[in-house]
Design a protein around this motif. Structure first.
Motif, PDB file in Angstrom:
ATOM      1  N   ASN A 127      21.221  66.794  69.611  1.00  0.00           N
ATOM      2  CA  ASN A 127      21.703  66.635  71.001  1.00  0.00           C
ATOM      3  C   ASN A 127      21.974  68.013  71.761  1.00  0.00           C
ATOM      4  O   ASN A 127      21.547  68.957  71.148  1.00  0.00           O
ATOM      5  CB  ASN A 127      23.286  66.129  70.986  1.00  0.00           C
ATOM      6  N   SER A 128      21.996  67.818  73.148  1.00  0.00           N
ATOM      7  CA  SER A 128      21.837  69.218  74.077  1.00  0.00           C
ATOM      8  C   SER A 128      20.659  69.995  73.744  1.00  0.00           C
ATOM      9  O   SER A 128      20.799  71.178  73.611  1.00  0.00           O
ATOM     10  CB  SER A 128      23.280  69.958  73.743  1.00  0.00           C
ATOM     11  N   LEU A 129      19.583  69.283  73.563  1.00  0.00           N
ATOM     12  CA  LEU A 129      18.458  69.946  73.303  1.00  0.00           C
ATOM     13  C   LEU A 129      17.927  71.059  74.581  1.00  0.00           C
ATOM     14  O   LEU A 129      18.319  70.867  75.565  1.00  0.00           O
ATOM     15  CB  LEU A 129      17.095  69.053  73.120  1.00  0.00           C
ATOM     16  N   LYS A 130      17.357  72.204  74.029  1.00  0.00           N
ATOM     17  CA  LYS A 130      17.027  73.369  74.857  1.00  0.00           C
ATOM     18  C   LYS A 130      15.467  73.429  74.820  1.00  0.00           C
ATOM     19  O   LYS A 130      14.937  73.023  73.698  1.00  0.00           O
ATOM     20  CB  LYS A 130      17.681  74.426  74.435  1.00  0.00           C
ATOM     21  N   PRO A 131      14.831  73.874  75.748  1.00  0.00           N
ATOM     22  CA  PRO A 131      13.457  74.211  75.569  1.00  0.00           C
ATOM     23  C   PRO A 131      13.212  75.254  74.250  1.00  0.00           C
ATOM     24  O   PRO A 131      11.995  74.994  73.952  1.00  0.00           O
ATOM     25  CB  PRO A 131      13.183  75.082  76.816  1.00  0.00           C
ATOM     26  N   GLU A 132      14.065  75.837  73.839  1.00  0.00           N
ATOM     27  CA  GLU A 132      13.909  76.733  72.862  1.00  0.00           C
ATOM     28  C   GLU A 132      13.785  76.110  71.370  1.00  0.00           C
ATOM     29  O   GLU A 132      13.501  76.538  70.479  1.00  0.00           O
ATOM     30  CB  GLU A 132      14.683  78.213  72.529  1.00  0.00           C
ATOM     31  N   ASP A 133      14.275  74.829  71.601  1.00  0.00           N
ATOM     32  CA  ASP A 133      14.228  73.786  70.333  1.00  0.00           C
ATOM     33  C   ASP A 133      12.778  73.207  70.281  1.00  0.00           C
ATOM     34  O   ASP A 133      12.359  72.387  69.281  1.00  0.00           O
ATOM     35  CB  ASP A 133      15.247  72.748  70.472  1.00  0.00           C
ATOM     36  N   THR A 134      12.031  73.465  71.072  1.00  0.00           N
ATOM     37  CA  THR A 134      10.568  72.968  70.902  1.00  0.00           C
ATOM     38  C   THR A 134       9.884  73.680  69.751  1.00  0.00           C
ATOM     39  O   THR A 134       9.868  74.767  69.510  1.00  0.00           O
ATOM     40  CB  THR A 134       9.664  73.527  72.118  1.00  0.00           C
ATOM     41  N   ALA A 135       9.235  72.568  68.749  1.00  0.00           N
ATOM     42  CA  ALA A 135       8.774  73.098  67.876  1.00  0.00           C
ATOM     43  C   ALA A 135       8.137  71.771  66.739  1.00  0.00           C
ATOM     44  O   ALA A 135       8.509  70.750  67.229  1.00  0.00           O
ATOM     45  CB  ALA A 135       9.744  73.921  66.797  1.00  0.00           C
ATOM     46  N   VAL A 136       7.513  72.101  65.708  1.00  0.00           N
ATOM     47  CA  VAL A 136       7.188  70.910  64.795  1.00  0.00           C
ATOM     48  C   VAL A 136       8.184  71.115  63.939  1.00  0.00           C
ATOM     49  O   VAL A 136       8.537  72.263  63.314  1.00  0.00           O
ATOM     50  CB  VAL A 136       5.756  71.274  64.480  1.00  0.00           C
ATOM     51  N   TYR A 137       8.823  69.826  63.494  1.00  0.00           N
ATOM     52  CA  TYR A 137       9.961  69.781  62.607  1.00  0.00           C
ATOM     53  C   TYR A 137       9.365  69.052  61.543  1.00  0.00           C
ATOM     54  O   TYR A 137       8.954  68.218  61.400  1.00  0.00           O
ATOM     55  CB  TYR A 137      11.101  69.049  63.359  1.00  0.00           C
ATOM     56  N   TYR A 138       9.823  69.876  60.346  1.00  0.00           N
ATOM     57  CA  TYR A 138       9.532  69.313  59.033  1.00  0.00           C
ATOM     58  C   TYR A 138      10.552  69.134  58.035  1.00  0.00           C
ATOM     59  O   TYR A 138      11.798  69.931  58.229  1.00  0.00           O
ATOM     60  CB  TYR A 138       8.945  70.509  58.294  1.00  0.00           C
ATOM     61  N   CYS A 139      10.665  68.071  57.257  1.00  0.00           N
ATOM     62  CA  CYS A 139      11.686  67.836  56.425  1.00  0.00           C
ATOM     63  C   CYS A 139      11.073  68.262  54.813  1.00  0.00           C
ATOM     64  O   CYS A 139       9.903  68.200  54.690  1.00  0.00           O
ATOM     65  CB  CYS A 139      12.283  66.363  56.409  1.00  0.00           C
ATOM     66  N   ALA A 140      11.958  68.666  54.159  1.00  0.00           N
ATOM     67  CA  ALA A 140      11.659  69.221  52.752  1.00  0.00           C
ATOM     68  C   ALA A 140      12.795  68.822  51.715  1.00  0.00           C
ATOM     69  O   ALA A 140      13.971  68.704  52.159  1.00  0.00           O
ATOM     70  CB  ALA A 140      11.486  70.749  52.816  1.00  0.00           C
TER      71      ALA A 140
END
Length: 118
Positions: free
Chosen positions: A82-95
């Motif tokens: 929630n409340s996403l910011k431009p700096e949250d832009t990324a490829v997200y990986y789960c592990a």
């Protein structure tokens, strides 16, 4: 095997929910985490959850905005953002790690792209 999904394009202030589906059994000793890697930056930790009791841990830069949860019946871990910011832009990986707390992450998903526009 882990399959991450749910990424996409969202405006700043918006929300996304990522899913991480495991094709094999997740044992009670396991931890499942989310990481992200922005362009030109190193991969960084986002959040993790212990499979057995559901205890959670967050990086400071997402605390209060992101929530990690699990669904044992679906063998799936979620990341509500929630409340996403431009700096949250990324490829997200789960592990997934075989231990809690995790010493190292043994299994990785393929990543899902999150783009937050300003």
């Amino acid at each position: 095997q882990l399959q991450a999904s749910g990424g996409g394009l969202v405006q700043a202030g918006g929300s996304l929910r990522l899913s991480c589906a495991a094709s094999g059994r997740i044992f009670n000793t396991y931890s499942v985490g989310w990481f992200r890697q922005a362009p030109g930056k190193e991969r960084e930790f986002v959040a993790r959850i212990s499979w057995s009791i559901g205890s959670t841990y967050y990086a400071n830069y997402v605390k209060g905005r992101f929530t990690i949860s699990r669904d044992g019946a679906k063998n799936t871990v979620y990341l509500q953002m929630n409340s996403l910011k431009p700096e949250d832009t990324a490829v997200y990986y789960c592990a997934a790690a075989r231990t809690t707390p995790p010493g190292e992450y043994n299994y990785w998903g393929q990543g899902t792209l999150v783009t937050v526009s300003s």
